[in-house]
Design a protein around this motif. Sequence first.
Motif, short mmCIF file in Angstrom:
data_model
loop_
_atom_site.label_atom_id
_atom_site.label_comp_id
_atom_site.label_asym_id
_atom_site.label_seq_id
_atom_site.Cartn_x
_atom_site.Cartn_y
_atom_site.Cartn_z
N PHE A 117 0.88 4.86 -13.68
CA PHE A 117 1.17 5.22 -12.37
C PHE A 117 -0.05 4.44 -11.27
N TYR A 118 -1.28 4.82 -11.92
CA TYR A 118 -2.41 4.00 -11.10
C TYR A 118 -2.35 2.58 -11.16
N GLU A 119 -2.23 2.15 -12.36
CA GLU A 119 -2.14 0.60 -12.34
C GLU A 119 -1.09 -0.03 -11.52
N GLY A 120 0.19 0.63 -11.72
CA GLY A 120 1.37 0.00 -10.99
C GLY A 120 1.58 0.35 -9.69
N VAL A 121 0.95 1.38 -9.24
CA VAL A 121 1.37 1.84 -7.85
C VAL A 121 0.07 2.00 -7.05
N MET A 122 -1.12 2.43 -7.53
CA MET A 122 -2.15 2.87 -6.57
C MET A 122 -3.14 1.80 -6.57
N ARG A 123 -3.43 1.28 -7.51
CA ARG A 123 -4.49 0.28 -7.55
C ARG A 123 -4.58 -0.99 -6.76
N ARG A 124 -3.48 -1.40 -6.75
CA ARG A 124 -3.20 -2.61 -5.64
C ARG A 124 -3.26 -2.11 -4.03
N ARG A 125 -3.09 -0.81 -4.04
CA ARG A 125 -2.91 -0.32 -2.53
C ARG A 125 -4.22 0.88 -2.27
N TRP A 126 -5.41 0.75 -3.01
CA TRP A 126 -6.28 1.65 -3.01
C TRP A 126 -6.82 1.91 -1.77
N PRO A 127 -7.39 0.72 -1.04
CA PRO A 127 -8.06 1.03 0.14
C PRO A 127 -7.28 1.70 1.05
N GLU A 128 -5.88 1.36 1.36
CA GLU A 128 -5.06 2.31 2.21
C GLU A 128 -4.97 3.80 1.77
N LEU A 129 -5.16 3.91 0.35
CA LEU A 129 -4.88 5.22 -0.14
C LEU A 129 -6.09 6.10 0.36
N GLU A 130 -7.22 5.48 0.33
CA GLU A 130 -8.53 6.17 0.52
C GLU A 130 -8.46 6.39 1.99
N ALA A 131 -7.77 5.66 2.94
CA ALA A 131 -7.71 6.02 4.13
C ALA A 131 -6.69 6.70 4.62
N TYR A 132 -6.50 7.64 3.89
CA TYR A 132 -5.37 8.90 4.05
C TYR A 132 -4.17 8.31 4.50
N ARG A 133 -3.67 7.07 4.07
CA ARG A 133 -2.36 6.26 4.39
C ARG A 133 -1.31 6.80 3.20
N GLY A 134 -1.48 7.75 2.48
CA GLY A 134 -0.60 7.83 1.33
C GLY A 134 1.05 8.04 1.57
N GLU A 135 1.31 8.50 2.61
CA GLU A 135 2.55 8.65 3.11
C GLU A 135 3.23 7.56 3.20
N MET A 136 2.63 6.42 4.18
CA MET A 136 3.12 5.13 4.45
C MET A 136 3.19 4.10 3.19
N VAL A 137 2.16 4.43 2.25
CA VAL A 137 1.98 3.40 1.03
C VAL A 137 3.59 3.99 0.26
N TRP A 138 3.31 5.16 0.14
CA TRP A 138 4.46 5.65 -0.91
C TRP A 138 5.83 5.27 -0.44
N GLY A 139 6.12 5.23 0.76
CA GLY A 139 7.25 4.42 1.34
C GLY A 139 7.63 3.17 0.95
N SER A 140 6.57 2.38 0.87
CA SER A 140 6.77 1.13 0.49
C SER A 140 6.39 0.65 -0.97
N VAL A 141 6.15 1.72 -1.79
CA VAL A 141 6.12 1.22 -3.16
C VAL A 141 7.06 2.10 -4.11
N ARG A 142 7.94 2.99 -3.41
CA ARG A 142 8.53 4.01 -4.00
C ARG A 142 9.66 3.10 -4.80
N GLU A 143 10.31 1.96 -4.65
CA GLU A 143 11.27 1.35 -5.43
C GLU A 143 10.31 0.66 -6.70
N THR A 144 9.12 0.17 -6.45
CA THR A 144 8.37 -0.17 -7.57
C THR A 144 8.26 0.66 -8.50
N PHE A 145 7.71 2.10 -8.13
CA PHE A 145 7.71 3.15 -8.68
C PHE A 145 8.79 3.40 -9.84
N GLN A 146 9.94 3.35 -9.13
CA GLN A 146 11.26 3.70 -9.81
C GLN A 146 11.56 2.38 -10.98
#
Length: 494
Positions: free
Chosen positions: A329-358
């Motif tokens: 999950f980290y390598e496929g979803v989180m790592r490439r969007r790490w700076p945004e996630l550290e900036a508390y943009r988790g909801e926005m990031v998740w909305g854009s990567v949910r299909e990748t997650f599936q």
Amino acid sequence: MVPKPERVFDRVREWQGLNSFVSAGASVDAGRGATLGIVSGRRRQGKSYLLQALAEETGGMYFAATEATEAESLRLFADALVRHTREALDRPFRDWNDAVAELFRRSRGDRPTLVVVDEFPFLSRVTPSLPSIIQRELGPGGSGRDSSARLVLCGSAMAVMGGLLSGQAPLRGRAGLELVVQPFGYRDAARFWGLTDPRLAVLVHSIVGGTPAYRYEFTQGDAPAGLDDFDSWVVRSVLNPQKPLFREARYLLAEESDIRDPALYHSVLAAIASGNTTNGGIASYIGRRSDQITHPLNVLEACALVTREPDVFRPGRSRYRIVEPLITFYEGVMRRRWPELEAYRGEMVWGSVRETFQAQVVGPHFEALCRAYAQAAGEEVYGGFPAAVGAGVVNDPQNRTQIEIDVAVFSPPEGGRAGRLLSLGEVKWGEMMSRHHLARLARARDLLAAKGYDTSGTTLACYGGAGFTEELRASAASDDGLRLVGLDEIYGIV
């Protein structure tokens, strides 16, 4: 046998194994003498919790090592030994020769005494001779000869713990117990998380797997209330920089002492998480030659973070799979969007990567769950005992294509011959399965029969996370050789 306390969830086999080891030789003279047990497993699996509970129930000694110098570790061990035996030392330990000998001398009596040394790699890293010292004291002339100690060495550094009993290691052949504490199986994990919806259980398992610590210690008991709450749960518990799960995948890699180039290892893991699962595919993804990634892959295997799974139909070929879902999950979803996630943009990031997650996380993970289901199935499911389960590729030269088989089930070998091919299966997570998938499996069966495989009783199986068409259901109702396996059956609800 000491009953397992209610606070210890599941772990019935592990508790029984430890109980048998501790009680061995309790009533016969031939069993006297100290014995050694090795307990290992990846971090956060509850090894320490299990061993602490056993020590409490049996009146044993539990000592957890820390990262410290030899002198400090000896002082801490001496303190633990004094607390346990309630007998002061005549003098401080000079070294581990003194400490191990004194431990065995104080563990004499008619009843076996459990002694747990947890995080043993911390000690052996600072004192490389410690396994040899233990080996000598367990030997015929050692202090363990007249001891009733049941010494358990425990650790999470899989490469270190595996090396204790391998090759020419001093302790090879000395252990009466070799226990690897695994993550909970997917069904037990669903019960542990309190999840009754199988679809939700797959989604949660695709992120946290069966690691017990993630349920309470890392989420403070926060579990998704239902499918409608899953997205919110991911954002508040996994993609939240304030939560322990957020950086856990990074720590899992950093804690392995054999990993000295984190950037390279993260790239290898990212390649696998992105679907590049062969040696050549991984090398191409990270821009290295195939021979340059052999060592990193071997290290990741030794650390039990990656497993190599052979192609059951093409000898010599294999694919790599990440064992820990959180790393995928980290390598496929989180790592490439790490700076945004550290900036508390988790909801926005998740909305854009949910299909990748599936597609890249849940899909492959669901395939692994289906293979686990097949491996644990009874003889009645496929018409025989599933001795070997794997995946593979069947070449179709006539159509110039390849047919991927996600779940291949074989019976045990018979008379020197390979086992019967009990089942060929295809897995789809987000796509409703139809007769098109059935036709592909039937074609693969014919091709394998032509190659000499025994397909006379092969069941064709469709494993569907999104269900099956009415046409396919009608076919299954009239064909004993076709099996439809849905989420309810995988989770044992039907």
